[in-house]
Design a protein around this motif. Sequence first.
Motif, PDB file in Angstrom:
ATOM      1  N   ARG A 148       0.877  -1.185   0.000  1.00 10.02           N
ATOM      2  CA  ARG A 148       0.000   0.000   0.000  1.00 10.02           C
ATOM      3  C   ARG A 148       0.911   1.232   0.000  1.00 10.02           C
ATOM      4  N   ARG A 255      -5.776   1.628  -1.134  1.00  9.10           N
ATOM      5  CA  ARG A 255      -6.636   0.939  -0.157  1.00  9.10           C
ATOM      6  C   ARG A 255      -7.903   0.324  -0.780  1.00  9.10           C
ATOM      7  N   PRO A 259      -8.150  -5.100  -1.787  1.00  7.94           N
ATOM      8  CA  PRO A 259      -8.851  -6.381  -1.612  1.00  7.94           C
ATOM      9  C   PRO A 259      -8.892  -7.215  -2.896  1.00  7.94           C
ATOM     10  N   MET A 270      -7.306  -8.252   3.627  1.00 10.78           N
ATOM     11  CA  MET A 270      -7.032  -7.580   4.901  1.00 10.78           C
ATOM     12  C   MET A 270      -6.772  -6.095   4.685  1.00 10.78           C
ATOM     13  N   GLN A 271      -6.925  -5.333   5.771  1.00  8.79           N
ATOM     14  CA  GLN A 271      -6.635  -3.893   5.725  1.00  8.79           C
ATOM     15  C   GLN A 271      -5.131  -3.690   5.865  1.00  8.79           C
ATOM     16  N   LEU A 272      -4.558  -2.890   4.999  1.00  3.42           N
ATOM     17  CA  LEU A 272      -3.138  -2.561   5.128  1.00  3.42           C
ATOM     18  C   LEU A 272      -2.997  -1.083   5.454  1.00  3.42           C
ATOM     19  N   LYS A 273      -2.087  -0.779   6.377  1.00  2.00           N
ATOM     20  CA  LYS A 273      -1.800   0.632   6.682  1.00  2.00           C
ATOM     21  C   LYS A 273      -0.956   1.217   5.551  1.00  2.00           C
ATOM     22  N   HIS A 293       2.649 -10.559   6.493  1.00  2.00           N
ATOM     23  CA  HIS A 293       2.213  -9.163   6.557  1.00  2.00           C
ATOM     24  C   HIS A 293       3.305  -8.374   7.267  1.00  2.00           C
TER      25      HIS A 293
END
Length: 298
Positions: A148, A255, A259, A270-273, A293
């Motif tokens: 990201r 973001r 997905p 999953m959510q990535l910063k 991750h």
Amino acid sequence: GHASAMGSLAAKKPSAAGAVVVRGDADAIDVLMVQHGHGNGWRLPVQSVGPDEFLASCAARAGRTDAHLGIRLGTPIVTGPRPDGARPVAWWRARPIPGGISSIGDGIDHLAWLPAEVAAGLVAGTEQEHVIRRGIALADTVPILIVRHGKAMTRSDWSSRDQARPLTARGRRQASALKPLLMAYGVARLASSTSTRCVKTLVPYATAEQLEVEGWAALSEEQAELNVKAVDKLMSRLIEQTLASGTPLAICGHRPVLPTMLTALGMPAMQLKPGASVVAHLDLSGQTLAFEHHPPRL
């Protein structure tokens, strides 16, 4: 199912990282061992992790420090909690970078490529014996990293086209910090959304390694929203090319599009910063054998 390295790091954060560096193949696999001090003293390459260092970068650094050898990480080696309650060590299977020559590293007295059984025998009854046995049993894989983009200026602070919105100072630091992580996996191809904030996230590594960043409009937020099928199609094509060439690939995205990109690799959405990466390790049939991750360190 997927072997996920994420659950394996238990509650305690690893304080060191190392590698089972292998050469040869199933019938005749050698493992790189180093010795410091006399007596038994044989061990795998391992180093203590630095304050802002990714564990994977630390494992790759262990190869350079202990054996002056560039290594490319493969799949993580999952280990149980330490019986003594000590902080765990994070381990990876790895291969030498083609053409790499090993030589005795700092503070090391001897170095040897040993048949796996001999190497395991030198550390019999210790955690490293299990690590060697697990490491040699893992398949060779090729990594695809999904990144990201680093921290970007907020939309409200930027009056021009969103595509051109730049990274903040922190985002630039995150981009720079990705260099040793991408290097650890031997990334040699870079793909990105055409948006500035994604391209610029990969530029520090591209510059260091003299690579181009391929811009793909299909991965931009604007295009992906209109045509999610094009994202799937592009991902399939990039995966196919990676399996055919064996060239490790990193792809930087947004973001809302991540997905779709993750699902294409058989990973959970999953959510990535900002500045985070996920690594998918694919076997030759395109199956994701393991994933990792790596949250941003900055």
